[in-house]
Design a protein around this motif. Structure first.
Motif, PDB file in Angstrom:
ATOM      1  N   HIS A  20       0.849  -1.200   0.000  1.00 32.51           N
ATOM      2  CA  HIS A  20       0.000   0.000   0.000  1.00 32.51           C
ATOM      3  C   HIS A  20       0.886   1.253   0.000  1.00 32.51           C
ATOM      4  CE1 HIS A  20      -4.097  -1.508   0.434  1.00 32.51           C
ATOM      5  NE2 HIS A  20      -3.722  -2.330   1.395  1.00 32.51           N
ATOM      6  N   TYR A  42       4.379   6.410   7.780  1.00 32.18           N
ATOM      7  CA  TYR A  42       3.267   5.493   7.529  1.00 32.18           C
ATOM      8  C   TYR A  42       2.827   4.809   8.823  1.00 32.18           C
ATOM      9  CZ  TYR A  42       0.273   2.507   4.684  1.00 32.18           C
ATOM     10  OH  TYR A  42      -0.817   1.895   4.125  1.00 32.18           O
ATOM     11  N   MET A  49      -7.572   4.518  10.485  1.00 32.19           N
ATOM     12  CA  MET A  49      -7.956   3.367   9.676  1.00 32.19           C
ATOM     13  C   MET A  49      -8.675   3.818   8.401  1.00 32.19           C
ATOM     14  SD  MET A  49      -6.746   0.965  11.513  1.00 32.19           S
ATOM     15  CE  MET A  49      -7.468  -0.575  10.971  1.00 32.19           C
ATOM     16  N   GLY A  51      -7.928   3.864   3.941  1.00 30.75           N
ATOM     17  CA  GLY A  51      -7.010   4.583   3.058  1.00 30.75           C
ATOM     18  C   GLY A  51      -7.450   6.017   2.785  1.00 30.75           C
ATOM     19  N   ARG A  54      -7.212   8.081   5.955  1.00 29.38           N
ATOM     20  CA  ARG A  54      -5.802   8.329   6.276  1.00 29.38           C
ATOM     21  C   ARG A  54      -5.258   9.474   5.422  1.00 29.38           C
ATOM     22  NH1 ARG A  54      -4.063   3.082   5.544  1.00 29.38           N
ATOM     23  NH2 ARG A  54      -4.886   2.747   7.624  1.00 29.38           N
ATOM     24  N   HIS A  78      -6.969   8.047  -4.224  1.00 29.43           N
ATOM     25  CA  HIS A  78      -7.176   6.753  -3.564  1.00 29.43           C
ATOM     26  C   HIS A  78      -7.455   5.655  -4.593  1.00 29.43           C
ATOM     27  CE1 HIS A  78      -9.477   3.751  -1.083  1.00 29.43           C
ATOM     28  NE2 HIS A  78      -8.341   3.857  -0.421  1.00 29.43           N
ATOM     29  N   LYS A  81      -4.237   4.758  -6.306  1.00 26.38           N
ATOM     30  CA  LYS A  81      -3.430   3.925  -5.400  1.00 26.38           C
ATOM     31  C   LYS A  81      -3.931   2.490  -5.428  1.00 26.38           C
ATOM     32  CE  LYS A  81      -4.308   2.822  -1.364  1.00 26.38           C
ATOM     33  NZ  LYS A  81      -4.849   1.563  -0.759  1.00 26.38           N
ATOM     34  N   ASN A  82      -5.218   2.306  -5.329  1.00 27.17           N
ATOM     35  CA  ASN A  82      -5.765   0.952  -5.285  1.00 27.17           C
ATOM     36  C   ASN A  82      -5.530   0.197  -6.590  1.00 27.17           C
ATOM     37  OD1 ASN A  82      -6.522   0.874  -2.678  1.00 27.17           O
ATOM     38  ND2 ASN A  82      -8.716   1.161  -3.021  1.00 27.17           N
ATOM     39  N   THR A 118     -12.946  -6.099   7.153  1.00 27.44           N
ATOM     40  CA  THR A 118     -11.790  -5.255   6.883  1.00 27.44           C
ATOM     41  C   THR A 118     -12.180  -3.841   6.509  1.00 27.44           C
ATOM     42  OG1 THR A 118      -9.876  -4.942   5.436  1.00 27.44           O
ATOM     43  CG2 THR A 118     -11.758  -6.045   4.478  1.00 27.44           C
ATOM     44  N   THR A 119     -11.266  -2.938   6.808  1.00 26.26           N
ATOM     45  CA  THR A 119     -11.400  -1.537   6.447  1.00 26.26           C
ATOM     46  C   THR A 119     -11.021  -1.303   4.990  1.00 26.26           C
ATOM     47  OG1 THR A 119     -10.724  -1.083   8.691  1.00 26.26           O
ATOM     48  CG2 THR A 119     -10.577   0.735   7.165  1.00 26.26           C
ATOM     49  N   SER A 121     -10.615  -1.788   0.813  1.00 23.71           N
ATOM     50  CA  SER A 121     -11.647  -1.856  -0.227  1.00 23.71           C
ATOM     51  C   SER A 121     -11.812  -3.285  -0.755  1.00 23.71           C
ATOM     52  CB  SER A 121     -11.287  -0.937  -1.394  1.00 23.71           C
ATOM     53  OG  SER A 121     -10.457   0.110  -0.967  1.00 23.71           O
ATOM     54  N   ASN A 124      -9.434  -4.809  -3.395  1.00 30.51           N
ATOM     55  CA  ASN A 124      -8.117  -5.160  -2.837  1.00 30.51           C
ATOM     56  C   ASN A 124      -8.159  -6.524  -2.161  1.00 30.51           C
ATOM     57  OD1 ASN A 124      -7.183  -2.661  -3.562  1.00 30.51           O
ATOM     58  ND2 ASN A 124      -7.137  -1.826  -1.485  1.00 30.51           N
ATOM     59  N   LYS A 154     -13.086   0.785  11.722  1.00 26.96           N
ATOM     60  CA  LYS A 154     -12.441   0.384  12.958  1.00 26.96           C
ATOM     61  C   LYS A 154     -11.737   1.605  13.543  1.00 26.96           C
ATOM     62  CE  LYS A 154     -11.453  -4.143  10.905  1.00 26.96           C
ATOM     63  NZ  LYS A 154     -10.410  -5.102  10.447  1.00 26.96           N
ATOM     64  N   ASP A 179      -4.609  -7.864  13.832  1.00 25.51           N
ATOM     65  CA  ASP A 179      -3.189  -7.562  14.062  1.00 25.51           C
ATOM     66  C   ASP A 179      -2.957  -6.227  14.747  1.00 25.51           C
ATOM     67  OD1 ASP A 179      -3.958  -6.214  11.587  1.00 25.51           O
ATOM     68  OD2 ASP A 179      -1.840  -5.684  11.423  1.00 25.51           O
TER      69      ASP A 179
HETATM   70  C1  XBP Z   1      -6.223  -1.614   7.043  1.00 20.49           C
HETATM   71  C2  XBP Z   1      -6.482  -0.251   6.563  1.00 20.49           C
HETATM   72  C3  XBP Z   1      -6.570   0.016   5.108  1.00 20.49           C
HETATM   73  C4  XBP Z   1      -5.325  -0.238   4.310  1.00 20.49           C
HETATM   74  C5  XBP Z   1      -5.428   0.387   2.941  1.00 20.49           C
HETATM   75  O1  XBP Z   1      -7.471  -2.253   7.130  1.00 20.49           O
HETATM   76  O2  XBP Z   1      -6.658   0.640   7.355  1.00 20.49           O
HETATM   77  O3  XBP Z   1      -6.897   1.365   4.988  1.00 20.49           O
HETATM   78  O4  XBP Z   1      -4.235   0.340   4.994  1.00 20.49           O
HETATM   79  O5  XBP Z   1      -6.553   0.006   2.243  1.00 20.49           O
HETATM   80  P1  XBP Z   1      -7.707  -3.670   7.893  1.00 20.49           P
HETATM   81  P2  XBP Z   1      -7.576   1.062   1.592  1.00 20.49           P
HETATM   82  O6  XBP Z   1      -6.597  -3.876   8.897  1.00 20.49           O
HETATM   83  O7  XBP Z   1      -9.060  -3.488   8.535  1.00 20.49           O
HETATM   84  O8  XBP Z   1      -7.752  -4.761   6.827  1.00 20.49           O
HETATM   85  O9  XBP Z   1      -6.742   2.132   0.967  1.00 20.49           O
HETATM   86  O10 XBP Z   1      -8.375   0.274   0.580  1.00 20.49           O
HETATM   87  O11 XBP Z   1      -8.416   1.581   2.730  1.00 20.49           O
END
Ligand code: XBP
Length: 233
Positions: A20, A42, A49, A51, A54, A78, A81-82, A118-119, A121, A124, A154, A179
């Protein structure tokens, strides 16, 4: 009894965050933005949380050069990036963390259902599951709750609650694997027992609220034993 395991993606299934970060830095250059997120930057920004969230936080709080133009193009940045990230993942840049494939197989073999909360997309997530588990990899998961499906990311519990709703299970019938401190807080707020396996960027965070902590899901038999132990509750 235990019916399902709900996995986080980034950092839990795979060490995705360096990819990422690289994709972001390439995108900044492609958009003519004089920005570069090194690992320390980073690590700090990962506490926000999502992308898009952030990027917005960085633009609004760090006020880098060209912030105003970038804010207007946030969604484009964004998305670009994806696209870069998914291409790298499809090319095999990101393997699963040790023990993940085995745990997935053992859990399914034990009759447990699998889900994702998950946060990140959805495209991904699908790219990662297909690149690492085969074209039918996403089908191993009954439910994939991702990205903007939940309004509050989250550490809010929404995405785990959505996964539970789609599984038609109560929190006591499932466990989460995470994690990060924010992911742990999200899962616990949803009422889930949570196993934490710290990742490259989340090492050192306070995960003392976890029901179990393993350096790696590949630790000899430990995660599998913890799961089967919970099945007997
Ligand atoms: C982790 C995140 C995501 C990734 C980037 O999510 O916060 O934002 O860093 O992905 P998780 P996007 O731990 O819940 O999987 O740019 O698609 O958000």
């Amino acid at each position: 009894p235990l019916e399902a395991v709900i996995f986080d993606v980034d950092g839990t299934l795979a060490e995705t965050e360096e990819t990422h970060r690289q994709s972001l830095n390439e995108t900044f250059a492609a958009f003519g933005l004089p920005w570069f997120w090194d690992q320390a930057t980073y690590r700090r920004l990962l506490r926000v949380m999502g992308g898009k969230e952030r990027l917005r936080h960085f633009i609004e709080h760090d006020r880098p050069p060209m912030a105003a133009q970038a804010l207007a193009r946030l969604n484009d940045i964004h998305a670009a990036k994806n696209a870069r990230y998914a291409a790298k993942v499809r090319a095999g840049a990101v393997p699963l963390r040790p023990g993940v494939a085995r745990l997935i197989n053992e859990a399914r073999g034990a009759g447990l259902r699998l889900a994702i909360a998950t946060t990140t997309s959805l495209p991904n997530v699908e790219a990662l599951l297909q690149a690492t588990l085969g074209v039918r990899g996403p089908d191993l998961f009954d439910v994939i709750a991702a990205g903007d499906l939940a309004a509050a990311k989250k550490p809010a519990p929404d995405i785990f609650l959505l996964a539970l709703r789609q599984l038609r299970l109560a929190a006591a019938q499932a466990v989460a694997i995470e994690d990060t401190e924010e992911g742990l807080a999200s899962a616990k707020a949803a009422g889930l027992a949570t196993l934490v396996t710290p990742s490259f960027y989340s090492g050192g965070q306070d995960v003392s609220a976890a029901d179990a902590v393993f350096d790696s899901l590949g630790e000899p038999d430990a995660p599998a034993r913890w799961l089967s132990g919970r099945g007997q509750d």
